[in-house]
Design an enzyme around this catalytic site. Structure first.
Site, PDB file in Angstrom:
ATOM      1  N   GLU A 111      -5.238  -7.038 -12.618  1.00  0.00           N
ATOM      2  CA  GLU A 111      -4.309  -7.513 -13.652  1.00  0.00           C
ATOM      3  C   GLU A 111      -3.742  -8.844 -13.169  1.00  0.00           C
ATOM      4  O   GLU A 111      -3.207  -8.925 -12.049  1.00  0.00           O
ATOM      5  CB  GLU A 111      -3.171  -6.508 -13.846  1.00  0.00           C
ATOM      6  CG  GLU A 111      -3.636  -5.190 -14.439  1.00  0.00           C
ATOM      7  CD  GLU A 111      -2.564  -4.097 -14.432  1.00  0.00           C
ATOM      8  OE1 GLU A 111      -2.617  -3.213 -15.298  1.00  0.00           O
ATOM      9  OE2 GLU A 111      -1.670  -4.116 -13.552  1.00  0.00           O
ATOM     10  N   ASN A 162      -0.226   0.914 -14.725  1.00  0.00           N
ATOM     11  CA  ASN A 162       0.786   1.826 -14.181  1.00  0.00           C
ATOM     12  C   ASN A 162       1.848   2.189 -15.208  1.00  0.00           C
ATOM     13  O   ASN A 162       2.429   3.274 -15.152  1.00  0.00           O
ATOM     14  CB  ASN A 162       1.427   1.231 -12.922  1.00  0.00           C
ATOM     15  CG  ASN A 162       0.496   1.351 -11.718  1.00  0.00           C
ATOM     16  OD1 ASN A 162      -0.451   2.129 -11.742  1.00  0.00           O
ATOM     17  ND2 ASN A 162       0.751   0.577 -10.687  1.00  0.00           N
ATOM     18  N   SER A 187       2.975  -3.736  -7.115  1.00  0.00           N
ATOM     19  CA  SER A 187       2.634  -2.767  -8.167  1.00  0.00           C
ATOM     20  C   SER A 187       3.758  -2.635  -9.175  1.00  0.00           C
ATOM     21  O   SER A 187       3.513  -2.474 -10.361  1.00  0.00           O
ATOM     22  CB  SER A 187       2.418  -1.375  -7.559  1.00  0.00           C
ATOM     23  OG  SER A 187       1.361  -1.372  -6.674  1.00  0.00           O
ATOM     24  N   HIS A 247      -2.698  -8.140  -9.408  1.00  0.00           N
ATOM     25  CA  HIS A 247      -2.533  -6.720  -9.085  1.00  0.00           C
ATOM     26  C   HIS A 247      -3.895  -6.040  -9.015  1.00  0.00           C
ATOM     27  O   HIS A 247      -4.510  -5.740 -10.037  1.00  0.00           O
ATOM     28  CB  HIS A 247      -1.626  -6.050 -10.131  1.00  0.00           C
ATOM     29  CG  HIS A 247      -1.349  -4.621  -9.821  1.00  0.00           C
ATOM     30  ND1 HIS A 247      -1.414  -3.611 -10.751  1.00  0.00           N
ATOM     31  CD2 HIS A 247      -1.018  -4.026  -8.644  1.00  0.00           C
ATOM     32  CE1 HIS A 247      -1.132  -2.461 -10.162  1.00  0.00           C
ATOM     33  NE2 HIS A 247      -0.888  -2.687  -8.892  1.00  0.00           N
TER      34      HIS A 247
HETATM   35  N1  LIG Z   1      -1.714   1.280  -2.014  1.00  0.00           N
HETATM   36  C1  LIG Z   1      -1.917   1.129  -3.316  1.00  0.00           C
HETATM   37  O1  LIG Z   1      -2.421   2.017  -3.999  1.00  0.00           O
HETATM   38  C2  LIG Z   1      -1.552  -0.169  -3.985  1.00  0.00           C
HETATM   39  C3  LIG Z   1      -2.216  -0.534  -5.156  1.00  0.00           C
HETATM   40  C4  LIG Z   1      -1.908  -1.768  -5.753  1.00  0.00           C
HETATM   41  C5  LIG Z   1      -0.928  -2.568  -5.193  1.00  0.00           C
HETATM   42  N2  LIG Z   1      -0.277  -2.165  -4.062  1.00  0.00           N
HETATM   43  C6  LIG Z   1       0.737  -3.052  -3.505  1.00  0.00           C
HETATM   44  O2  LIG Z   1       0.165  -3.784  -2.431  1.00  0.00           O
HETATM   45  C7  LIG Z   1       1.170  -4.072  -1.444  1.00  0.00           C
HETATM   46  C8  LIG Z   1       0.698  -3.535  -0.107  1.00  0.00           C
HETATM   47  O3  LIG Z   1       0.478  -2.152  -0.205  1.00  0.00           O
HETATM   48  P1  LIG Z   1      -0.434  -1.352   0.835  1.00  0.00           P
HETATM   49  O4  LIG Z   1      -0.652  -0.002   0.271  1.00  0.00           O
HETATM   50  O5  LIG Z   1      -1.582  -2.188   1.257  1.00  0.00           O
HETATM   51  O6  LIG Z   1       0.591  -1.244   2.065  1.00  0.00           O
HETATM   52  P2  LIG Z   1       0.246  -0.993   3.614  1.00  0.00           P
HETATM   53  O7  LIG Z   1       1.474  -0.404   4.201  1.00  0.00           O
HETATM   54  O8  LIG Z   1      -1.064  -0.272   3.767  1.00  0.00           O
HETATM   55  O9  LIG Z   1       0.031  -2.471   4.185  1.00  0.00           O
HETATM   56  C9  LIG Z   1       1.039  -3.412   4.311  1.00  0.00           C
HETATM   57  C10 LIG Z   1       0.693  -4.261   5.536  1.00  0.00           C
HETATM   58  O10 LIG Z   1       1.519  -5.419   5.554  1.00  0.00           O
HETATM   59  C11 LIG Z   1       1.864  -5.701   6.885  1.00  0.00           C
HETATM   60  N3  LIG Z   1       3.041  -6.544   6.832  1.00  0.00           N
HETATM   61  C12 LIG Z   1       4.312  -6.207   6.539  1.00  0.00           C
HETATM   62  N4  LIG Z   1       5.112  -7.311   6.544  1.00  0.00           N
HETATM   63  C13 LIG Z   1       4.297  -8.364   6.805  1.00  0.00           C
HETATM   64  C14 LIG Z   1       4.489  -9.778   6.921  1.00  0.00           C
HETATM   65  N5  LIG Z   1       5.690 -10.325   6.740  1.00  0.00           N
HETATM   66  N6  LIG Z   1       3.424 -10.545   7.197  1.00  0.00           N
HETATM   67  C15 LIG Z   1       2.201 -10.009   7.373  1.00  0.00           C
HETATM   68  N7  LIG Z   1       1.959  -8.688   7.265  1.00  0.00           N
HETATM   69  C16 LIG Z   1       2.987  -7.879   6.980  1.00  0.00           C
HETATM   70  C17 LIG Z   1       2.036  -4.357   7.547  1.00  0.00           C
HETATM   71  O11 LIG Z   1       1.866  -4.452   8.951  1.00  0.00           O
HETATM   72  C18 LIG Z   1       0.915  -3.544   6.870  1.00  0.00           C
HETATM   73  O12 LIG Z   1      -0.298  -3.588   7.612  1.00  0.00           O
HETATM   74  C19 LIG Z   1       2.461  -3.451  -1.975  1.00  0.00           C
HETATM   75  O13 LIG Z   1       3.201  -4.419  -2.664  1.00  0.00           O
HETATM   76  C20 LIG Z   1       1.954  -2.369  -2.907  1.00  0.00           C
HETATM   77  O14 LIG Z   1       2.857  -2.031  -3.911  1.00  0.00           O
HETATM   78  C21 LIG Z   1      -0.581  -0.994  -3.422  1.00  0.00           C
END
Ligand SMILES: NC(=O)c1ccc[n+]([C@@H]2O[C@H](COP(=O)([O-])OP(=O)(O)OC[C@H]3O[C@@H](n4cnc5c(N)ncnc54)[C@H](O)[C@@H]3O)[C@@H](O)[C@H]2O)c1
Length: 284
Positions: free
Chosen positions: A153, A191, A120, A141
């Site tokens: 995006e 964002n 993000s 994204h």
């Molecule tokens: N939550 C949001 O609103 C949102 C929106 C857009 C983008 N993002 C981005 O998406 C990404 C993930 O966010 P999220 O909210 O899904 O996080 P989350 O914590 O819900 O999920 C992350 C997952 O990745 C796993 N993980 C960590 N290291 C790992 C690895 N090396 N190999 C495999 N799995 C691994 C964890 O066990 C976890 O289940 C981030 O970069 C975040 O900035 C989040």
């Protein structure tokens, strides 16, 4: 460039599971990698459950649901993604683990595979710098929840090739998304605009001495927002919003980007919004 047929998704949390669901529904052979088989299987179970609910609502045929579920495999072994045409990374939002992962993916994947990050607020250019083929690295994204939010995006980093951007955009379209292409700049498009705006909204709570209910009503009825800002931040997660604000502030140094003290205190107190049961509002 050969057509993308198989997609790897790394991290099956809130975002990755949604992206994997979109991929199997769109007909891609999909392999999801989690840190443990249990976490992977739990995510596959959630995806199957969401697809079952679509069948119950009449939005998906049972046979299509079953075929979609059959296209998903989960693993804890990164090398199982070696044959993927596109890998989308959705792990924790921190530069170092993402760079380590991309360096590893470069070793494992075919040289023509596309490596995408769902970050993000981090720099796609900096993530790509961990590889020797940054022309194949791109930002994809998605928005939360990925299966429901229409936008993706597609982010061109400093060295991303136009072919890579085109291929990522084509996948975004096949996933049924509205694709907006942009260059790698802090916060990308949405964002960059939304985070300082939400921070202003939170400051106005104290400045104008209004309640979250009143502020939400004002923005819904006066600005036509579909959802009030306090409801939205509660839904996104107070911790996620603070983290994204801090990341943007660190990069852009604009005071409006910095998270207001009120919301930082809420984060530190564990008032994280919907997910913790209490944020600006209480949830049962
Ligand atoms: N939550 C949001 O609103 C949102 C929106 C857009 C983008 N993002 C981005 O998406 C990404 C993930 O966010 P999220 O909210 O899904 O996080 P989350 O914590 O819900 O999920 C992350 C997952 O990745 C796993 N993980 C960590 N290291 C790992 C690895 N090396 N190999 C495999 N799995 C691994 C964890 O066990 C976890 O289940 C981030 O970069 C975040 O900035 C989040």
């Amino acid at each position: 460039m050969s057509e993308i047929r198989s997609i790897g998704v790394i991290g099956l949390g809130a975002m990755g599971a949604g992206i994997a669901q979109l991929a199997v529904e769109a007909g891609y052979d999909t392999i999801g990698r989690e840190v443990s088989v249990d976490l992977g299987e739990a995510a596959a179970g959630r995806i199957g459950g969401f697809l079952t609910r679509k069948v119950e609502k009449g939005k998906l045929e049972q046979a299509d649901r079953d075929a979609a579920v059959a296209r998903l495999r989960v693993t804890d072994d990164l090398s199982d993604l070696a044959g993927c045409d596109l890998v989308v990374e959705a792990i924790v939002e921190a530069l170092e683990p993402k760079q380590e992962l991309f360096a590893e993916l470069e070793r494992l994947c075919r040289p023509d595979a596309i490596l995408a990050t769902n970050t993000s607020a981090l720099s796609v250019t900096e993530i790509a710098a961990a590889t020797t083929r940054p022309e194949r690295v791109v930002g994809m994204h998605f928005f939360n929840p990925a299966p429901l939010m229409p936008l993706v995006e597609v982010v061109q980093a400093e060295l991303t090739s136009p072919e890579t951007v085109d291929a990522a955009a084509a996948v975004g379209e096949k996933l049924g998304k509205v694709v907006v292409r942009c260059f790698d700049t802090p916060g990308f498009v949405v964002n960059r605009v939304l985070i300082p705006l939400l921070n202003d909204c939170i400051r106005v709570l104290d400045e104008a001495r209004v309640t979250p209910e009143a502020l939400d009503a004002a923005m819904r009825n006066g600005a036509g927002w579909p959802m009030g800002p306090c409801t939205l931040v509660d839904l996104v997660g107070i911790d996620v919003h603070v983290h994204a604000s801090e990341a943007l502030y660190e990069k852009l140094r604009e005071p409006r980007m910095a998270p207001p003290p009120r919301i930082v205190a809420m984060k530190n107190a564990g008032l994280l919004g919907r997910k913790s049961g209490r944020g600006f509002y209480s949830y049962d």
